[in-house]
Design a protein around this motif. Structure first.
Motif, PDB file in Angstrom:
ATOM      1  N   THR A 261       0.849  -1.192   0.000  1.00 33.06           N
ATOM      2  CA  THR A 261       0.000   0.000   0.000  1.00 33.06           C
ATOM      3  C   THR A 261       0.883   1.240   0.000  1.00 33.06           C
ATOM      4  O   THR A 261       1.278   1.739   1.057  1.00 33.06           O
ATOM      5  CB  THR A 261      -0.929   0.015   1.232  1.00 33.06           C
ATOM      6  OG1 THR A 261      -0.133  -0.140   2.424  1.00 33.06           O
ATOM      7  CG2 THR A 261      -1.948  -1.107   1.156  1.00 33.06           C
ATOM      8  N   PRO A 262       1.230   1.764  -1.173  1.00 28.24           N
ATOM      9  CA  PRO A 262       2.044   2.989  -1.228  1.00 28.24           C
ATOM     10  C   PRO A 262       1.329   4.144  -0.524  1.00 28.24           C
ATOM     11  O   PRO A 262       0.099   4.110  -0.355  1.00 28.24           O
ATOM     12  CB  PRO A 262       2.166   3.261  -2.735  1.00 28.24           C
ATOM     13  CG  PRO A 262       1.804   1.985  -3.409  1.00 28.24           C
ATOM     14  CD  PRO A 262       0.844   1.290  -2.510  1.00 28.24           C
ATOM     15  N   PRO A 263       2.059   5.168  -0.087  1.00 28.07           N
ATOM     16  CA  PRO A 263       1.411   6.335   0.530  1.00 28.07           C
ATOM     17  C   PRO A 263       0.294   6.863  -0.357  1.00 28.07           C
ATOM     18  O   PRO A 263       0.448   6.992  -1.581  1.00 28.07           O
ATOM     19  CB  PRO A 263       2.554   7.345   0.653  1.00 28.07           C
ATOM     20  CG  PRO A 263       3.786   6.499   0.772  1.00 28.07           C
ATOM     21  CD  PRO A 263       3.540   5.317  -0.118  1.00 28.07           C
ATOM     22  N   GLY A 264      -0.851   7.146   0.259  1.00 24.63           N
ATOM     23  CA  GLY A 264      -2.002   7.605  -0.506  1.00 24.63           C
ATOM     24  C   GLY A 264      -2.880   6.478  -1.012  1.00 24.63           C
ATOM     25  O   GLY A 264      -3.750   6.708  -1.851  1.00 24.63           O
ATOM     26  N   THR A 265      -2.678   5.250  -0.470  1.00 19.47           N
ATOM     27  CA  THR A 265      -3.536   4.123  -0.832  1.00 19.47           C
ATOM     28  C   THR A 265      -3.856   3.325   0.434  1.00 19.47           C
ATOM     29  O   THR A 265      -3.140   3.406   1.437  1.00 19.47           O
ATOM     30  CB  THR A 265      -2.876   3.176  -1.853  1.00 19.47           C
ATOM     31  OG1 THR A 265      -1.822   2.436  -1.210  1.00 19.47           O
ATOM     32  CG2 THR A 265      -2.311   3.934  -3.036  1.00 19.47           C
ATOM     33  N   TRP A 266      -4.932   2.545   0.375  1.00 19.54           N
ATOM     34  CA  TRP A 266      -5.280   1.666   1.489  1.00 19.54           C
ATOM     35  C   TRP A 266      -6.273   0.618   1.009  1.00 19.54           C
ATOM     36  O   TRP A 266      -6.810   0.704  -0.102  1.00 19.54           O
ATOM     37  CB  TRP A 266      -5.843   2.448   2.673  1.00 19.54           C
ATOM     38  CG  TRP A 266      -7.054   3.309   2.417  1.00 19.54           C
ATOM     39  CD1 TRP A 266      -7.069   4.531   1.806  1.00 19.54           C
ATOM     40  CD2 TRP A 266      -8.409   3.034   2.802  1.00 19.54           C
ATOM     41  NE1 TRP A 266      -8.357   5.041   1.780  1.00 19.54           N
ATOM     42  CE2 TRP A 266      -9.196   4.147   2.395  1.00 19.54           C
ATOM     43  CE3 TRP A 266      -9.033   1.984   3.458  1.00 19.54           C
ATOM     44  CZ2 TRP A 266     -10.583   4.214   2.620  1.00 19.54           C
ATOM     45  CZ3 TRP A 266     -10.413   2.051   3.700  1.00 19.54           C
ATOM     46  CH2 TRP A 266     -11.164   3.162   3.274  1.00 19.54           C
TER      47      TRP A 266
ATOM     48  N   LYS B 297      -5.933   7.940  -4.023  1.00 17.28           N
ATOM     49  CA  LYS B 297      -6.312   9.339  -4.224  1.00 17.28           C
ATOM     50  C   LYS B 297      -6.797   9.527  -5.671  1.00 17.28           C
ATOM     51  O   LYS B 297      -6.181   9.008  -6.607  1.00 17.28           O
ATOM     52  CB  LYS B 297      -5.114  10.254  -3.961  1.00 17.28           C
ATOM     53  CG  LYS B 297      -4.709  10.346  -2.503  1.00 17.28           C
ATOM     54  CD  LYS B 297      -5.732  11.138  -1.701  1.00 17.28           C
ATOM     55  CE  LYS B 297      -5.315  11.289  -0.238  1.00 17.28           C
ATOM     56  NZ  LYS B 297      -4.119  12.123  -0.077  1.00 17.28           N
ATOM     57  N   PRO B 298      -7.884  10.264  -5.880  1.00 21.98           N
ATOM     58  CA  PRO B 298      -8.405  10.466  -7.235  1.00 21.98           C
ATOM     59  C   PRO B 298      -7.382  11.125  -8.154  1.00 21.98           C
ATOM     60  O   PRO B 298      -6.619  12.002  -7.742  1.00 21.98           O
ATOM     61  CB  PRO B 298      -9.616  11.384  -7.010  1.00 21.98           C
ATOM     62  CG  PRO B 298     -10.031  11.132  -5.599  1.00 21.98           C
ATOM     63  CD  PRO B 298      -8.763  10.865  -4.864  1.00 21.98           C
ATOM     64  N   GLY B 299      -7.380  10.647  -9.392  1.00 20.94           N
ATOM     65  CA  GLY B 299      -6.536  11.253 -10.408  1.00 20.94           C
ATOM     66  C   GLY B 299      -5.105  10.788 -10.418  1.00 20.94           C
ATOM     67  O   GLY B 299      -4.312  11.262 -11.225  1.00 20.94           O
TER      68      GLY B 299
END
Length: 463
Positions: A132-137, A212-214
């Motif tokens: 899970t890279p930063p900005g994901t979960w 995160k979107p986009g």
């Protein structure tokens, strides 16, 4: 000296309900090879699993992922197949209960086929391995079918991310989940009244991948599984006879006690860090450890900073502790080519076979000071690592509830250890009936185990 102070119910209220007992004290805490396939197909292994009251099942291969229902996920091929977010199917506004921030997330979903249990279960614990890279979960959920034909709701078994930066949610279990027949206690699904005869007959797992979107970021899930079991109430378990003994694995010695008072925001500091300390010992036995940069946040005056690191990155912000079983397994799997599962073993014989194959075992147990000679403490819930067996069959354990690293290696009497680990019922110091773990353990092993390791894991239903 005592071990870590527990905060959550050991294996939920189901074990106590069957005997009409009081609520128990809380606990502290891949590709399949031909060798593994052959071992899984042997009559002895098949017979052992068919009679087992414990069933671990996981989805790990390309064929497994293809059997599920994908909504916006795709398969990552290669030596370690997994699923990833390819096309978002929606957007979620998630208010993090631990930061108060509301953030929008794109998501995709993968849902497993139903897994039927040969022995319907009273309990289930999910576990997973993911990047899970930063900005994901990811969010892992379980839905079951009861033996009476009814269905559970989708229960959240964990919201997981490896990090805790500004771009991340706070990893968390979810309290208050129940439907009148079953409930979730931190990381454990349990039938509320097992004496009624109601059981979990089958289950599905669902994982939702968020980003995160986009962005082009994506979590990748390599392993998704659950251990389901229906163990009898037992204050004592049958004694086993020593088998493959006389081997001790090389495992670092780390004490949780030397971290007392350090980083109290993570479960009051090191005195309660038995689970992450045990996890870190085993992770490093496989040659993995945090980088200097990853440890840069730790006070340089602290010894064994990697233990502080493990506590921080296994911390469950809802449970307010580091003893969430699946979170520890998921943390182990953040290290290069390591896998982690939560399961139960049926006997010390199973642990001997794992040790003989080179795989240490992290065990969960509760006991009075008088029940384990040489420990010097009693505990309502404690994790330690089985790293070997003496020639007489006694247990060689790395016990983190030790005053310093030099004192971590212990030898415990076989019969005493066997009973405190495998029983499901016990009496506390006041004579009240409490729960035992029933053989719960963490197993950490390489993504590509050696042939002997493949065989032993497959015989235990783990592939």
């Amino acid at each position: 000296m005592t071990s870590s102070a527990p905060r959550r119910t050991v294996l939920a209220a189901a074990l106590a309900a069957a005997a009409g007992a009081a609520t128990p004290s809380a606990q502290a805490d891949a590709a399949r090879t031909p060798e593994a396939s052959a071992a899984a197909a042997t009559p002895e292994a098949a017979a052992r699993r068919s009679k087992s009251l414990v069933n671990y099942h996981a989805w790990t291969t390309t064929a497994d992922w293809n059997k599920g229902h994908a909504q916006g996920t795709g398969i990552t091929h290669g030596a370690r197949p997994g699923i990833r977010l390819v096309h978002p199917v929606g957007t979620l506004d998630y208010k993090d209960p631990h930061t108060g921030r509301t953030t929008s997330w794109e998501y995709a979903v993968w849902t497993s086929p139903a897994h039927s249990l040969k022995v319907p279960a009273t309990e289930a614990v999910a576990s997973w391995n993911a990047h899970t890279p930063p900005g994901t979960w990811i969010a892992v959920e379980l839905r079951g079918t009861y033996s009476d034909g009814g269905r559970t709701p989708w229960y959240v078994m964990g919201r997981w991310t490896a990090g805790d930066g500004d771009a991340d949610i706070r990893r968390t279990s979810v309290d208050g989940q129940k439907d009148g027949k079953s409930s979730i206690s931190t990381d454990t699904f349990a039938i509320d009244a097992p004496a009624s005869g109601l059981r979990l007959a089958s289950y599905q797992l669902r994982v939702t991948l968020h980003r995160k979107p986009g962005t082009a970021l994506t979590p990748t899930v390599w392993r998704l599984g659950a251990m389901a079991s229906d163990l009898p109430d037992r204050f004592e378990v049958p004694a086993s006879r020593p088998g493959q003994v006389g081997r001790e694995l090389v495992v670092p010695h780390y004490s949780q006690e030397i971290h007392k008072g350090q980083y109290p925001e993570y479960d009051n500091g090191g005195e309660a860090w038995c689970s992450p300390t045990s996890s870190q010992m085993i992770i490093e036995s496989w040659g993995r450890k945090p980088t200097r940069d990853q440890l840069s946040w730790v006070n340089p005056d602290y010894a064994d900073p990697q233990v502080c690191h493990a506590a921080r990155y296994t911390f469950d912000y809802q449970y307010e502790g580091c003893g969430n079983w699946p979170f520890n397994a998921a943390y182990a799997a953040t290290y290069r080519d390591l896998q982690g599962v939560v399961t139960r073993l049926a006997s010390l014989t199973d642990a001997e076979r794992l040790i003989h194959a080179g795989i240490p075992v992290i065990t969960s147990q509760s006991f009075l000071k008088t029940e384990l000679d040489g420990a010097g403490y009693g505990t309502a819930g404690h994790l330690m690592t089985v790293v070997g067996f003496t020639k007489d069959g006694d247990i060689i354990a790395n016990d983190p509830a030790s005053p310093d690293d030099a004192a971590v290696r212990r030898v415990y009497r076989r019969r005493q250890f066997e009973n405190i680990w495998l029983r499901t019922k016990r009496h506390d110091a006041n004579g009240q009936v409490r729960s035992g773990s029933g053989g719960v353990c963490y197993l950490y092993f390489p993504a590509k185990p050696a042939p002997t390791q493949h065989r032993v894991l497959a015989e235990l239903g783990i592939r």
